[in-house]
Structures are given as C-alpha cells and as structure tokens.
Write an enzyme that holds these catalytic residues in place. Structure first.
Site, PDB file in Angstrom:
ATOM      1  N   HIS A  33       0.848  -1.194   0.000  1.00 59.85           N
ATOM      2  CA  HIS A  33       0.000   0.000   0.000  1.00 59.85           C
ATOM      3  C   HIS A  33       0.882   1.242   0.000  1.00 59.85           C
ATOM      4  O   HIS A  33       2.021   1.204   0.455  1.00 59.85           O
ATOM      5  CB  HIS A  33      -0.849   0.093   1.274  1.00 59.85           C
ATOM      6  N   GLU A  98       2.644  -0.806   4.620  1.00 60.04           N
ATOM      7  CA  GLU A  98       2.291   0.569   4.257  1.00 60.04           C
ATOM      8  C   GLU A  98       3.571   1.344   3.962  1.00 60.04           C
ATOM      9  O   GLU A  98       4.491   1.396   4.783  1.00 60.04           O
ATOM     10  CB  GLU A  98       1.516   1.256   5.380  1.00 60.04           C
ATOM     11  N   ASP A 160      -3.656   2.228  -4.960  1.00 63.16           N
ATOM     12  CA  ASP A 160      -2.308   2.231  -4.402  1.00 63.16           C
ATOM     13  C   ASP A 160      -1.660   0.837  -4.500  1.00 63.16           C
ATOM     14  O   ASP A 160      -2.364  -0.161  -4.543  1.00 63.16           O
ATOM     15  CB  ASP A 160      -2.333   2.730  -2.950  1.00 63.16           C
TER      16      ASP A 160
END
Length: 285
Positions: A33, A98, A160
């Site tokens: 992500h 992330e 993303d």
C-alpha cells in the site's frame, strides 16, 4: 518487554491496537500500500490508534526506516473489502506493508480515470521495501504471484501503491512476478461497452490470474476498473482501463510467467483467438 520483530529488518515496534486473530490461512500473500496522506506522522497516527480502525504489519518511512505495528501472526486491518483468487478475507491471508507516500493528488475520478501526478518513491525507501519483501517472502515461502498491490485486490476503490511504484525494481530483488510490458502502439482496441465473447475472454483471463471480475461478456465499469488495476501494476505507462493490444499481450505474458511457476493451465487457445479476432475487427482511438 518490547516484542522481537518478526522481520529483523524492523528497527522499532510501534504497536497498533487494530488487529485480531487470523480466521483462515495460510498466510501466503503480501500486499503493498501507499499511505496516501500528507505526512508520515499523520498516517502513523491513523494506523496506530484505535479511532483509526486500520493498521498494517510494517510501516516504511521515506528514509528507509522500517517499523512494525502488528505482529505477523495477527490479522492486521489493511486490505478491507477485497478479493483475490477466490479468497475474500485477505486480511487473514496476508502481510500488509504501508509505504509512506502522499499518493495521487486527485481521487475524485473513478479508478480507471485516475492516472498521473503520483510522485516517484525515494530510492532509499524502495531499497528498504525490496529488502523487507524479500525477507518476508523467503521466510514465509510467498509465491511471486501472491505479491500484490492494494489496487489488485480492491480495484473498484483503491489505486495504491500507484503506477509509479517500481515493481520491476522489486523483481530484480527476486520479489513478485514481473514481465516486460508490451509496447504501446496505435491500433485496434477492445473498448469498454463491448459485448459478447471478446469481453468474456478478457474477463476470463483476468480472473485466471486472480482478479475479482464476473465473467458476464459485458465490458462494464467493474471490468474497466480491473483492467486499470492490471495496467497500474503491469503496464504502468498508461492506465485507462481500455484493453489495447499492449494490455492484452502483457496479460498473456503475465499468465505464461505465472504458469511457469505453478501447474495451473494457461488460458485456452480459444480465448486468445477470440480476443485477437475482436481486436482485428475493432478500431479503437
């Protein structure tokens, strides 16, 4: 006592309360992500506080620092409503990373129409992401075709880590599946709105790789979003949700590369012939 990181590459444990027990297994998928927020600190606060309601296993800063937020044996809340290869609980099946990045500047358009304006990722950050992914994939025996973008598993709502994420760079480190995209060139194109066997053949090939697309024979908006997700990952020079020759050829190459790694069959010759015949009859802009 601070728990020892699952990956020795994580230099700090910054616990998030947002996790639970894994409900299904095995943990055989890695999902990448971008944070999509103005600052790393704002993203970290969202991911590491109860009011945020989301989390991840690892958080990679722009300078390459890696922090762990959730233990790998726990179900972090990063995938959301998603689908891949018949599985709908991707949170239970995956490790979520992330990557700090501001994201796309304008998210008002549908996914297939969102392209451009996404900044490149810093080299130090990508080097850290590649090393982390390599360590996790080797330790957990995650197959290359199970290293995915958030947009792959949720194409109707996520874009993303974006078209500037360097999947080829990860592949150089032995992470993920990558083929050289076919060249973009003028010519026939299977357009959104197409009906019948050509649209169904395209949907069947996307589904064969793992994307969540219904095989209806109607090239609808949902199909266009899936095509855009595929382009964003494997043909990032142009993301528009149109199945031009470059997109179809790249999709076929991805399936062949996947099939060289496993025993499942490639799309049948009839599907390829249907798409080729349709392209020959079409005249996309």
């Amino acid at each position: 006592m601070t728990p020892h990181p699952d990956s020795p590459l994580a230099e700090k444990f910054h616990p998030s309360p947002n996790h639970g027990a894994r409900l299904v297994g095995p943990t055989d998928t890695l999902i990448l992500h971008y944070t999509g927020m103005p600052t790393a600190e704002a993203a970290l606060e969202l991911l590491a506080t109860e009011r945020g309601g989301v989390s991840c296993h690892y958080f990679v800063w722009e300078d390459g620092r890696i922090w762990r937020l959730v233990a790998e044996d726990r179900r972090a809340w990063h995938a959301g409503k998603s689908f891949w290869a018949g599985e709908t609980d991707l949170n239970s099946r995956s490790i979520g990373i992330e990557i700090v990045h501001p994201g796309h500047p304008d998210l008002s358009a549908p996914p297939y129409a969102t392209f451009g304006g996404c900044a490149p990722f810093p080299e130090r950050q990508i080097a850290a992401v590649a090393a982390l992914c390599q360590e996790i994939c080797q330790r957990r025996h995650i197959a290359p075709q199970r290293v995915l973008a958030h947009s792959d598993i949720a194409p109707a709502r996520k874009i993303d880590p974006g078209e500037t994420f360097p999947w080829a760079r990860l592949a150089e480190s032995g992470v993920g599946l990558w083929v050289e995209p076919a060249a973009i060139r003028p010519g026939p194109c299977l357009e959104p709105g197409a009906l019948g066997p050509p649209a169904a053949a395209l949907q069947q090939m996307l589904a064969a790789y793992g994307y969540g697309v219904d095989i209806t024979g109607v090239y609808d908006e949902a199909t266009r979003n899936v095509v855009a997700a595929f382009q964003r990952h494997f043909r990032p020079a142009l993301v528009d949700g149109r199945a031009d020759a470059s997109t179809v050829e790249t999709l076929l190459a991805v399936l062949r590369a996947r099939d060289s790694l496993q025993t499942s069959a490639a799309p049948g010759a009839s599907q390829v012939a249907i798409l080729s015949a349709s392209a020959a009859r079409s005249s996309g802009p």
